[in-house]
Design a protein around this motif. Structure first.
Motif, short mmCIF file in Angstrom:
data_model
loop_
_atom_site.label_atom_id
_atom_site.label_comp_id
_atom_site.label_asym_id
_atom_site.label_seq_id
_atom_site.Cartn_x
_atom_site.Cartn_y
_atom_site.Cartn_z
N TYR A 1 0.83 -1.21 0.00
CA TYR A 1 0.00 0.00 0.00
C TYR A 1 0.87 1.26 0.00
N PHE A 2 1.92 1.24 0.82
CA PHE A 2 2.80 2.40 0.93
C PHE A 2 3.50 2.68 -0.39
N LEU B 1 -10.54 13.92 -8.22
CA LEU B 1 -10.82 12.67 -8.94
C LEU B 1 -10.96 11.51 -7.96
N LEU B 2 -10.08 11.47 -6.95
CA LEU B 2 -10.14 10.38 -5.98
C LEU B 2 -11.44 10.41 -5.19
N TYR B 3 -11.80 11.59 -4.68
CA TYR B 3 -13.05 11.71 -3.93
C TYR B 3 -14.25 11.42 -4.82
N PHE B 4 -14.18 11.86 -6.07
CA PHE B 4 -15.26 11.59 -7.00
C PHE B 4 -15.46 10.08 -7.16
N ALA B 5 -14.33 9.35 -7.25
CA ALA B 5 -14.43 7.88 -7.39
C ALA B 5 -15.10 7.25 -6.19
N VAL C 1 -0.63 5.08 8.63
CA VAL C 1 -1.97 5.51 8.23
C VAL C 1 -2.44 4.74 7.01
N ILE C 2 -1.58 4.62 6.02
CA ILE C 2 -1.96 3.93 4.80
C ILE C 2 -2.24 2.46 5.07
N GLY C 3 -1.43 1.85 5.94
CA GLY C 3 -1.68 0.45 6.28
C GLY C 3 -3.02 0.26 6.96
N GLU C 4 -3.34 1.15 7.90
CA GLU C 4 -4.62 1.06 8.62
C GLU C 4 -5.81 1.28 7.69
N GLU C 5 -5.72 2.31 6.85
CA GLU C 5 -6.84 2.62 5.96
C GLU C 5 -6.97 1.58 4.86
N GLY C 6 -5.84 1.09 4.36
CA GLY C 6 -5.90 0.06 3.33
C GLY C 6 -6.55 -1.21 3.83
N ALA C 7 -6.33 -1.54 5.11
CA ALA C 7 -6.94 -2.74 5.68
C ALA C 7 -8.46 -2.62 5.78
N LYS C 8 -8.97 -1.38 5.83
CA LYS C 8 -10.41 -1.18 5.94
C LYS C 8 -11.13 -1.34 4.60
N GLY C 9 -10.41 -1.14 3.51
CA GLY C 9 -11.04 -1.26 2.20
C GLY C 9 -10.49 -0.24 1.22
N VAL C 10 -10.86 -0.42 -0.03
CA VAL C 10 -10.34 0.43 -1.10
C VAL C 10 -10.76 1.88 -0.91
N SER C 11 -12.02 2.13 -0.54
CA SER C 11 -12.50 3.51 -0.42
C SER C 11 -11.74 4.26 0.67
N TYR C 12 -11.40 3.58 1.77
CA TYR C 12 -10.63 4.22 2.84
C TYR C 12 -9.21 4.53 2.37
N PHE C 13 -8.64 3.61 1.61
CA PHE C 13 -7.29 3.83 1.08
C PHE C 13 -7.28 5.04 0.14
N VAL C 14 -8.28 5.10 -0.74
CA VAL C 14 -8.37 6.23 -1.67
C VAL C 14 -8.56 7.53 -0.91
N TRP C 15 -9.38 7.49 0.15
CA TRP C 15 -9.60 8.69 0.96
C TRP C 15 -8.29 9.18 1.57
N ALA C 16 -7.52 8.27 2.14
CA ALA C 16 -6.24 8.64 2.75
C ALA C 16 -5.26 9.15 1.69
N MET C 17 -5.27 8.53 0.52
CA MET C 17 -4.40 8.97 -0.56
C MET C 17 -4.72 10.41 -0.95
N ALA C 18 -5.99 10.76 -0.97
CA ALA C 18 -6.39 12.11 -1.34
C ALA C 18 -5.84 13.12 -0.34
N VAL C 19 -5.97 12.83 0.95
CA VAL C 19 -5.48 13.75 1.98
C VAL C 19 -3.96 13.93 1.88
N ILE C 20 -3.26 12.83 1.69
CA ILE C 20 -1.80 12.91 1.62
C ILE C 20 -1.36 13.62 0.35
N SER C 21 -2.10 13.44 -0.74
CA SER C 21 -1.78 14.13 -1.99
C SER C 21 -1.88 15.65 -1.81
#
Length: 556
Positions: free
Chosen positions: A5-6, A109-113, A460-480
């Protein structure tokens, strides 16, 4: 998996950032020598017509190498006009800005997805009208809101967005009520929302909720027909005369014609299981029963004829030792007043208490038909939030139990528009939060210990990725967004540092001397390394605190 994920996060965000620089450079005719994602040994190399595309082993950075005159490589005469320095100042600004801009816009785009994946929505049907709010007396439970100021709404989320953005502005609602259309005007009241980092939002609210109260009854009078029939507070009525009942409105309709005649009422009664799972959980089970209810004859309402009312104002739980318990408030009591003022809903009760959370309040209640009162203070806890700010938090320990029944979900005909508007709003909120956070750190109001580095991102990415794709995308948006805004800081070696040089160039009408830029870049590099060191130190301290906590739990 966390490492995967990282790596995916870093590679995608760096690619997006460098792609912004690359595309704009190409658009303006700048010759790009290398487009690289990652550092270290190259694991993939592709040679284009004039650009080498590389993927390196360590996905912690990247770069776009453009043809520049001050480099040691020779510049051919035909390429003189294709160097970065030869471009007009505004073109260079755009090329430099493009990287951070892509990191800030990419989250849209990430949030839209994420939002476009929401296919089931709550309809814009009024379930509850909160007392003391603008909708009281104008809207009633069951109203279906069709339009707001001529704009069609098909979900409660759309209604909420419009109302939130319209404090103190009159709204014209087209409502479907009792098989006919009616026009209703309402002015949302302004509500102040306090957020972390001293951010204050002023939003509109009309005081409606989308779900209806379930058929959970409150029985306060021991001389009422309901009590004599064996019904008690918090019983969940499921059937009347064999007809299923879901909401309290259904119960009122089912008993509307029952005046003086005995009616069989089926119910479920929640019974607490003492020391459930050896004391590890609080658990209640339902016991079924049937009551022979004989409503009084006459033309009174349901409460007058049966003694039944919604359980909203009844206290369900009072922890022992709390201020409410010490005031002799007990489960089953019905709240009637706060500081001598009548309350008609639990929401009003809570609002009155939290309107002045730091002072004592006199509350009045009924128990078995008798009036009682006592003085309580909300529990206060002073804490330091994750941003290093001291914040008081107040708690009401007593709670009610008034479950809701959601309306059947609907599909939104404007799902694309909803997803896009939600993505833009979410991106704006995150940008504002990060910018304010940076300002608060510079002001000294937020500790620099809140800075996080790669270890924090990894966690953070490990925790959110374990919850599911939408959580991972959400975290990616914030970090971006974080990456884009940090790159705009006026520190040489960052994109913001280049923009600072361009600002001096615009003022002086000539570029800064190369030696000045080199020294400034060296200073900027030292500052950046210092910030990275602080972030890494904070990461290590957080990880150590977690390890110590886990060790104490293990041995304790």
């Amino acid at each position: 998996m966390d490492l995967l994920y990282f790596a995916l996060l870093c590679s995608v965000l760096i690619f997006v950032h460098e792609l912004g620089h690359f595309v704009c450079a190409k658009i303006f005719g700048v010759k790009v020598l290398t487009f690289s994602i990652g550092f270290g040994p190259r694991v993939l190399r592709l040679r284009g017509r004039e650009t080498e595309y590389c993927v390196a082993l360590l996905p912690l950075g990247g770069f776009v190498k453009m043809l520049e005159e001050n480099r040691q490589e020779a510049v051919l005469p035909e390429d003189r006009k294709r160097t970065f320095e030869s471009q007009a100042l505004w073109k260079r600004v755009i090329i430099v800005m493009a990287g951070p801009a892509m990191n800030v816009l990419f989250p849209v785009l990430l949030y839209f997805a994420v939002f476009i994946g929401e296919t089931r929505f709550v309809p814009p049907t009024v379930g509850v009208v909160l007392p003391g709010h603008p909708a009281e007396g104008r809207l009633i439970p069951g109203d279906r809101i069709l339009e707001v100021d001529g704009e069609r709404v098909s979900t409660f989320a759309e209604l909420h967005r419009i109302v939130t953005k319209s404090p103190n502005q009159e709204l014209r609602l087209k409502v479907f009520r009792n098989k006919e259309h009616v026009e209703v005007t309402v002015v949302p009241e302004e509500k102040v929302v306090q957020k972390p980092l001293e951010i204050v939002d002023r939003v509109g609210e009309i005081g409606v909720r989308p779900s209806r109260p379930a058929a959970v009854v409150g029985v306060s009078r021991p001389d009422s027909p309901a009590f004599r029939a064996g019904l008690r507070t918090f019983d969940v009525v499921t059937e009347v005369r064999g007809t299923p009942v879901k909401t309290f409105a259904d119960l009122e309709i089912a008993l509307e014609e029952s005046r003086g005649a005995t009616v069989p009422v089926t119910y479920l009664r929640p019974v607490t299981v003492p020391r459930a799972l050896g004391g590890l959980a609080e658990l209640a089970v339902y016991e079924s029963g049937v009551a022979a209810l004989t409503p009084e004859s006459g033309h009174g309402d349901l409460l007058a004829r049966t003694g039944i009312e919604p359980a909203d104002l009844y206290v369900a739980e009072v922890p022992e030792g709390s201020a409410e318990w010490d005031a002799e408030l007990r489960p089953g009591d019905r709240i009637t007043e706060v500081d001598g003022v009548e309350v008609t809903a639990w929401s009003t009760f809570v609002e009155r208490l939290f309107a002045a959370p730091d002072r004592s309040h006199v509350i009045t209640w009924q128990r078995s038909g008798q009036r009682k009162s006592g003085t309580i203070e909300l529990r206060r806890e002073d804490w330091i939030d994750e941003y290093g700010q001291h914040r008081p938090r107040f708690y009401l320990r007593a709670s009610n139990w008034s479950p809701m029944v959601a309306e059947p979900f609907v599909d939104s005909p404007s799902a694309f528009q909803f997803a896009l508007e939600s993505a833009v709003d979410e991106t704006y909120d995150v940008i504002r939060f990060i910018v304010v956070g940076i300002v608060r750190i510079m002001e000294g109001k937020v500790s620099i210990s809140t800075l996080g580095g790669p270890i924090t991102v990894y966690d953070v990415i490990g925790e959110e990725g374990a919850k599911g794709v939408s959580y991972f995308v959400w975290a990616m948006a914030v970090i971006s967004i974080n990456l884009g805004l940090i790159n705009l800081l006026p520190i040489p070696v960052l994109d913001g540092g280049h923009l600072l040089f361009f600002t001096f160039e615009a003022v002086l009408r000539r570029p800064l001397p190369l030696r000045v830029r080199e020294i400034a870049s060296l200073v900027g590099l030292v500052v950046l390394i210092g910030l990275m060191g602080i972030a890494f130190k904070n990461d290590v301290e957080r990880r150590w605190d977690v390890i110590q906590g886990q060790f104490k739990e293990l041995v304790g």
